[in-house]
Enzyme design. Structure first.
Site, mmCIF file in Angstrom:
data_model
loop_
_atom_site.group_PDB
_atom_site.id
_atom_site.type_symbol
_atom_site.label_atom_id
_atom_site.label_comp_id
_atom_site.label_asym_id
_atom_site.label_seq_id
_atom_site.Cartn_x
_atom_site.Cartn_y
_atom_site.Cartn_z
ATOM 1 N N HIS A 172 0.775 -1.305 -0.082
ATOM 2 C CA HIS A 172 0.029 -0.078 -0.007
ATOM 3 C C HIS A 172 0.759 1.297 -0.006
ATOM 4 O O HIS A 172 0.727 2.163 0.716
ATOM 5 C CB HIS A 172 -1.000 -0.018 0.917
ATOM 6 C CG HIS A 172 -0.781 -0.078 2.491
ATOM 7 N ND1 HIS A 172 0.292 0.322 3.012
ATOM 8 C CD2 HIS A 172 -1.131 -1.006 3.295
ATOM 9 C CE1 HIS A 172 0.342 -0.111 4.142
ATOM 10 N NE2 HIS A 172 -0.603 -0.891 4.649
ATOM 11 N N HIS A 215 -3.941 -7.966 15.718
ATOM 12 C CA HIS A 215 -4.014 -6.754 14.945
ATOM 13 C C HIS A 215 -4.973 -7.064 13.900
ATOM 14 O O HIS A 215 -4.932 -8.034 13.393
ATOM 15 C CB HIS A 215 -2.604 -6.529 14.512
ATOM 16 C CG HIS A 215 -2.378 -5.409 13.678
ATOM 17 N ND1 HIS A 215 -3.388 -4.139 13.437
ATOM 18 C CD2 HIS A 215 -1.543 -4.949 12.721
ATOM 19 C CE1 HIS A 215 -3.184 -3.303 12.466
ATOM 20 N NE2 HIS A 215 -2.107 -3.953 12.018
ATOM 21 N N GLU A 236 -5.468 -5.489 10.818
ATOM 22 C CA GLU A 236 -4.989 -5.116 9.401
ATOM 23 C C GLU A 236 -4.880 -6.254 8.496
ATOM 24 O O GLU A 236 -4.650 -7.534 9.204
ATOM 25 C CB GLU A 236 -3.960 -4.303 9.428
ATOM 26 C CG GLU A 236 -3.759 -3.679 7.987
ATOM 27 C CD GLU A 236 -2.635 -2.647 8.042
ATOM 28 O OE1 GLU A 236 -1.916 -2.486 8.670
ATOM 29 O OE2 GLU A 236 -2.650 -1.928 6.865
ATOM 30 N N ASP A 242 -3.353 -7.995 6.428
ATOM 31 C CA ASP A 242 -2.277 -8.630 6.051
ATOM 32 C C ASP A 242 -2.352 -9.801 7.295
ATOM 33 O O ASP A 242 -1.454 -10.680 7.226
ATOM 34 C CB ASP A 242 -0.776 -8.064 5.961
ATOM 35 C CG ASP A 242 -0.693 -6.865 6.743
ATOM 36 O OD1 ASP A 242 -1.731 -6.247 7.388
ATOM 37 O OD2 ASP A 242 0.488 -6.531 7.073
ATOM 38 N N HIS A 297 0.320 0.003 15.247
ATOM 39 C CA HIS A 297 0.109 1.294 14.721
ATOM 40 C C HIS A 297 -1.634 1.487 14.387
ATOM 41 O O HIS A 297 -2.008 2.438 13.824
ATOM 42 C CB HIS A 297 1.004 1.376 13.416
ATOM 43 C CG HIS A 297 0.321 0.366 12.390
ATOM 44 N ND1 HIS A 297 -0.138 0.885 11.161
ATOM 45 C CD2 HIS A 297 0.273 -0.909 12.330
ATOM 46 C CE1 HIS A 297 -0.291 -0.039 10.512
ATOM 47 N NE2 HIS A 297 -0.325 -1.206 11.014
ATOM 48 N N ASP A 308 2.911 -5.764 14.802
ATOM 49 C CA ASP A 308 3.625 -5.052 13.671
ATOM 50 C C ASP A 308 5.015 -4.358 14.345
ATOM 51 O O ASP A 308 5.867 -4.003 13.421
ATOM 52 C CB ASP A 308 2.859 -3.894 12.957
ATOM 53 C CG ASP A 308 2.026 -4.405 11.869
ATOM 54 O OD1 ASP A 308 2.246 -5.584 11.247
ATOM 55 O OD2 ASP A 308 0.992 -3.661 11.391
ATOM 56 N N TYR A 366 10.800 0.542 8.175
ATOM 57 C CA TYR A 366 9.620 0.150 8.588
ATOM 58 C C TYR A 366 9.057 0.983 9.787
ATOM 59 O O TYR A 366 8.024 1.642 9.600
ATOM 60 C CB TYR A 366 9.686 -1.484 9.193
ATOM 61 C CG TYR A 366 8.495 -2.143 9.535
ATOM 62 C CD1 TYR A 366 7.835 -2.840 8.617
ATOM 63 C CD2 TYR A 366 7.997 -1.782 10.590
ATOM 64 C CE1 TYR A 366 6.681 -3.703 9.034
ATOM 65 C CE2 TYR A 366 6.623 -2.443 11.196
ATOM 66 C CZ TYR A 366 6.303 -3.218 10.229
ATOM 67 O OH TYR A 366 4.828 -3.824 10.457
ATOM 68 N N HIS A 423 6.180 -9.505 10.776
ATOM 69 C CA HIS A 423 6.812 -9.260 9.523
ATOM 70 C C HIS A 423 8.374 -9.523 9.880
ATOM 71 O O HIS A 423 8.812 -8.672 10.538
ATOM 72 C CB HIS A 423 6.510 -7.909 8.837
ATOM 73 C CG HIS A 423 5.244 -7.501 8.510
ATOM 74 N ND1 HIS A 423 4.492 -8.154 7.394
ATOM 75 C CD2 HIS A 423 4.405 -6.730 9.171
ATOM 76 C CE1 HIS A 423 3.355 -7.752 7.508
ATOM 77 N NE2 HIS A 423 3.255 -6.975 8.410
HETATM 78 FE FE1 FEO Z 1 -0.538 -3.142 10.392
HETATM 79 FE FE2 FEO Z 1 1.020 -5.812 9.228
HETATM 80 O O1 FEO Z 1 -0.390 -4.692 9.378
#
Ligand code: FEO
Length: 401
Positions: free
Chosen positions: A25, A79, A81, A83, A146, A165, A192, A225
């Site tokens: 994104h 989280h 989000e 992903d 975040h 994250d 990051y 990640h």
């Molecule tokens: Fe905030 Fe890796 O998603």
């Protein structure tokens, strides 16, 4: 396929590698990324997070290599989000939609907004403990690190902090742990931080203090990640402390774009002025450098100079793009300078100063406009402005030491 890997006694990494993603994104991910998820086996089996939707089959195969997915007893969503939740609906269908999902209060709200109202949500907050069979989990809400729903989960018996994250990197390789890396991961971790966590630096400082107060023993930090911090979790924690403080460094970034190279000449002279004050300076053309790389350099710079031609009474569009991006990421404690060439109206420098004011950056000068092509005297003025910016930065560093 990302083979499932045992990372501790009864704890498995079951996430997926995304070797080829290059745009996350809007964030440039030159080395891909991973979507990490974890399976903890015991008297009850626990799944922490899932993966991005296109990786659902691979994710299920990773779980199935260890246990039949139907044997998962509870799900933890650190989280919302997508992903980390894209595969959730499919997983829930597979393991039973009455399987409890533990999440923060905002996690429940966000999961309901994204997916089903009917899952069995169990809200947990900071300090809550959950004994699941022979495993003990505790939770730490990390609101706005975040997203509003973000939280960490700590597995007491193995001293692993699953930190969502935070402390992550968009990085994909054969390495699983920090001690297996063939290259320096810190540039990826820094990028990051700059692109994801920078606006929440005050909260990062508060979080680091909370974690210190809790005296958590952290044997391994497992973000959602990139690689896991096994050998030296303190390295990334200390880096977050430094990045979130945003103390000024003797470094400047000169960003510019140009139509007929006049603003390039000005930028180059400003770099020389900064260097005359021993400021380590990076010159970045905004059409050649990705915005996520630019903010990575801005993160630890004490000053930025931005040069824009005036196009149709406005800031040059690519410069407007990067200014919008920087403004959203709210870097603090920066000195600033605007410059640029123009043909007949020359609004860009004034508009850049307005942007700096909106970002609460202190300008060291009203900036410099040059009509059409800079002459020697104009380039000398650019040098002097760069030097002035460098002197101001050196003074600020002395004051804040
Ligand atoms: Fe905030 Fe890796 O998603």
């Amino acid at each position: 396929m990302f083979t499932s890997i045992q990372i501790a006694d009864g704890v498995y990494s079951v996430g997926c590698r995304d070797w080829n993603v290059r745009d996350f994104h809007g964030y440039s991910t030159y080395q891909g990324t991973t979507y990490n998820a974890f399976l903890i086996l015991g008297e009850k089996n626990i799944l922490i997070d899932t993966v991005k939707k296109p990786f659902t089959d691979e994710f299920l195969a990773n779980i199935s290599a260890i246990i039949p997915p139907e044997k998962i007893d509870i799900v933890i969503s650190n989280h919302t989000e997508m992903d980390h939740t894209g595969a959730l609906p499919h997983i829930m269908r597979k393991i039973g939609e009455d399987t409890p999902i533990y999440c923060s209060k905002m996690g429940e709200k966000n999961l309901k907004s994204h997916f089903s109202q009917n899952y069995q949500y169990k809200v947990v907050g900071s300090g809550d403990k959950l004994t699941v069979g022979n495993r003990t989990l505790s939770f730490l809400e990390t609101k706005m690190l975040h997203w509003p729903d973000s939280m960490f989960t700590y597995l007491e018996e193995e001293q692993i902090l699953f930190c969502s994250d935070a402390f992550g990197q968009h990085y994909c390789s054969s390495a699983v742990y920090d001690d297996e890396l063939q290259e320096d991961i810190m540039p990826q971790a820094k990028k990051y931080y700059a692109n994801i966590l920078l606006p929440f630096s005050t909260k990062v400082q508060a979080l680091l203090k909370d974690v210190a107060k809790m005296d958590l023993q952290i044997r391994m930090l497992c973000p959602d990640h990139g690689i896991f911090w096994r050998k030296d979790p303190g390295k990334i924690i200390n880096a977050y402390d430094v990045w979130s403080k945003q103390a000024p460094n003797q470094k400047a970034v000169v960003l510019y774009d140009t139509m007929w190279e006049s603003t390039t000449k000005m930028a180059t002279a400003i770099v020389s002025g900064l260097e005359s004050e021993k400021i380590q300076t990076i010159l970045m053309n905004t059409r050649r450098c990705h915005r996520s790389d630019i903010i990575t350099e801005v993160l630890d710079a004490g000053a930025i100079a931005v040069g824009s031609p005036t196009l149709n009474n406005n800031i040059f569009p690519v410069i407007a793009d990067i200014m919008t991006y920087i403004k959203g990421l709210k870097p603090q404690n920066k000195l600033a300078l605007a410059f640029g060439s123009y043909g007949w109206s020359g609004e860009a420098v004034k508009q850049l100063n307005e942007e700096f004011a909106a970002m609460k950056m202190e300008t060291v000068d009203n900036g410099l406009r040059v009509q059409y092509v800079p002459e020697e005297k104009d380039l000398a003025a650019c040098f002097d402005l760069g030097k002035k910016l460098g002197e101001s930065l050196n003074q600020r560093i002395q004051e804040q030491e």
